[in-house]
Design a protein around this motif. Structure first.
Motif, PDB file in Angstrom:
ATOM      1  N   UNK A   1       0.959  -1.248  -0.071  1.00  0.00           N
ATOM      2  CA  UNK A   1      -0.007  -0.050  -0.080  1.00  0.00           C
ATOM      3  C   UNK A   1       0.860   1.423  -0.045  1.00  0.00           C
ATOM      4  N   UNK A   2       0.221   2.578  -0.470  1.00  0.00           N
ATOM      5  CA  UNK A   2       1.113   3.774  -0.558  1.00  0.00           C
ATOM      6  C   UNK A   2       1.109   3.974   0.984  1.00  0.00           C
ATOM      7  N   UNK A   3       2.122   4.751   1.101  1.00  0.00           N
ATOM      8  CA  UNK A   3       2.330   5.207   2.527  1.00  0.00           C
ATOM      9  C   UNK A   3       1.101   6.353   2.797  1.00  0.00           C
ATOM     10  N   UNK A   4       0.850   6.498   3.912  1.00  0.00           N
ATOM     11  CA  UNK A   4      -0.238   7.678   4.178  1.00  0.00           C
ATOM     12  C   UNK A   4       0.019   9.147   3.837  1.00  0.00           C
ATOM     13  N   UNK A   5       1.382   9.554   3.659  1.00  0.00           N
ATOM     14  CA  UNK A   5       1.567  10.819   3.532  1.00  0.00           C
ATOM     15  C   UNK A   5       2.111  11.038   2.182  1.00  0.00           C
ATOM     16  N   UNK A   6       1.876   9.920   1.086  1.00  0.00           N
ATOM     17  CA  UNK A   6       2.355  10.071  -0.259  1.00  0.00           C
ATOM     18  C   UNK A   6       1.007  10.672  -1.136  1.00  0.00           C
ATOM     19  N   UNK A   7       1.388  11.218  -2.030  1.00  0.00           N
ATOM     20  CA  UNK A   7       0.707  12.132  -2.849  1.00  0.00           C
ATOM     21  C   UNK A   7      -0.383  11.311  -3.663  1.00  0.00           C
ATOM     22  N   UNK A   8      -0.076  10.010  -3.867  1.00  0.00           N
ATOM     23  CA  UNK A   8      -0.776   8.969  -4.612  1.00  0.00           C
ATOM     24  C   UNK A   8      -2.225   8.583  -3.425  1.00  0.00           C
ATOM     25  N   UNK A   9      -1.676   8.243  -2.265  1.00  0.00           N
ATOM     26  CA  UNK A   9      -2.690   7.977  -1.343  1.00  0.00           C
ATOM     27  C   UNK A   9      -3.764   9.354  -1.009  1.00  0.00           C
ATOM     28  N   UNK A  10      -3.233  10.322  -1.163  1.00  0.00           N
ATOM     29  CA  UNK A  10      -4.015  11.624  -0.809  1.00  0.00           C
ATOM     30  C   UNK A  10      -5.012  11.611  -2.039  1.00  0.00           C
ATOM     31  N   UNK A  11      -4.554  11.461  -3.320  1.00  0.00           N
ATOM     32  CA  UNK A  11      -5.360  11.948  -4.380  1.00  0.00           C
ATOM     33  C   UNK A  11      -6.550  10.690  -4.458  1.00  0.00           C
ATOM     34  N   UNK A  12      -6.193   9.453  -4.133  1.00  0.00           N
ATOM     35  CA  UNK A  12      -7.079   8.401  -4.049  1.00  0.00           C
ATOM     36  C   UNK A  12      -8.125   8.592  -2.821  1.00  0.00           C
ATOM     37  N   UNK A  13      -7.529   9.199  -1.832  1.00  0.00           N
ATOM     38  CA  UNK A  13      -8.583   9.448  -0.774  1.00  0.00           C
ATOM     39  C   UNK A  13      -9.654  10.518  -1.120  1.00  0.00           C
ATOM     40  N   UNK A  14      -9.163  11.430  -1.870  1.00  0.00           N
ATOM     41  CA  UNK A  14     -10.117  12.435  -2.336  1.00  0.00           C
ATOM     42  C   UNK A  14     -11.197  11.955  -3.065  1.00  0.00           C
ATOM     43  N   UNK A  15     -10.529  10.972  -4.263  1.00  0.00           N
ATOM     44  CA  UNK A  15     -11.818  10.260  -5.084  1.00  0.00           C
ATOM     45  C   UNK A  15     -12.529   9.517  -4.101  1.00  0.00           C
ATOM     46  N   UNK A  16     -12.155   8.700  -3.206  1.00  0.00           N
ATOM     47  CA  UNK A  16     -13.045   7.878  -2.214  1.00  0.00           C
ATOM     48  C   UNK A  16     -13.881   8.903  -1.353  1.00  0.00           C
ATOM     49  N   UNK A  17     -13.378   9.983  -0.953  1.00  0.00           N
ATOM     50  CA  UNK A  17     -14.529  11.001  -0.398  1.00  0.00           C
ATOM     51  C   UNK A  17     -15.551  11.291  -1.172  1.00  0.00           C
ATOM     52  N   UNK A  18     -15.624  11.257  -2.185  1.00  0.00           N
ATOM     53  CA  UNK A  18     -16.823  11.503  -3.458  1.00  0.00           C
ATOM     54  C   UNK A  18     -17.728  10.421  -3.439  1.00  0.00           C
ATOM     55  N   UNK A  19     -17.471   9.258  -2.647  1.00  0.00           N
ATOM     56  CA  UNK A  19     -18.237   7.987  -2.793  1.00  0.00           C
ATOM     57  C   UNK A  19     -19.780   8.301  -3.163  1.00  0.00           C
TER      58      UNK A  19
END
Length: 89
Positions: free
Chosen positions: A11-29
């Protein structure tokens, strides 16, 4: 005949830009209910944040991301505000 175990997942580390971008997408569920659509949104956000992709106003249309219960303008505003808060942190 036997099968091999599946490969491990890194998994991507929590502070990586990849994880943050995918978290934004997941927040729009609630607006983007299909998981693959959210993955496509996360990938396009990641490319945009790296300077390789189009802005949300463009990639929402070109990636054909399906959304519901929200207008395109409102969705783009939510994405832009999430990007701005990500850039400011």
């Amino acid at each position: 005949m036997t099968t091999l175990p599946p490969p491990g997942i890194k998994y991507f580390p929590e502070d990586s830009i990849e994880k943050k971008c995918y978290n934004i997408a997941e927040s729009l569920k609630e607006y983007i209910p299909i998981m693959n659509e959210r993955y496509r949104l996360g990938f396009n956000l990641y490319r945009y944040m790296k300077g390789e992709g189009d802005p949300p106003e463009v990639f929402i249309k070109t990636a054909r991301i399906r959304y519901e219960n929200i207008s395109e303008k409102e969705l783009i505003e939510k994405i832009n505000s999430a990007i701005n808060s990500l850039k400011n942190s």
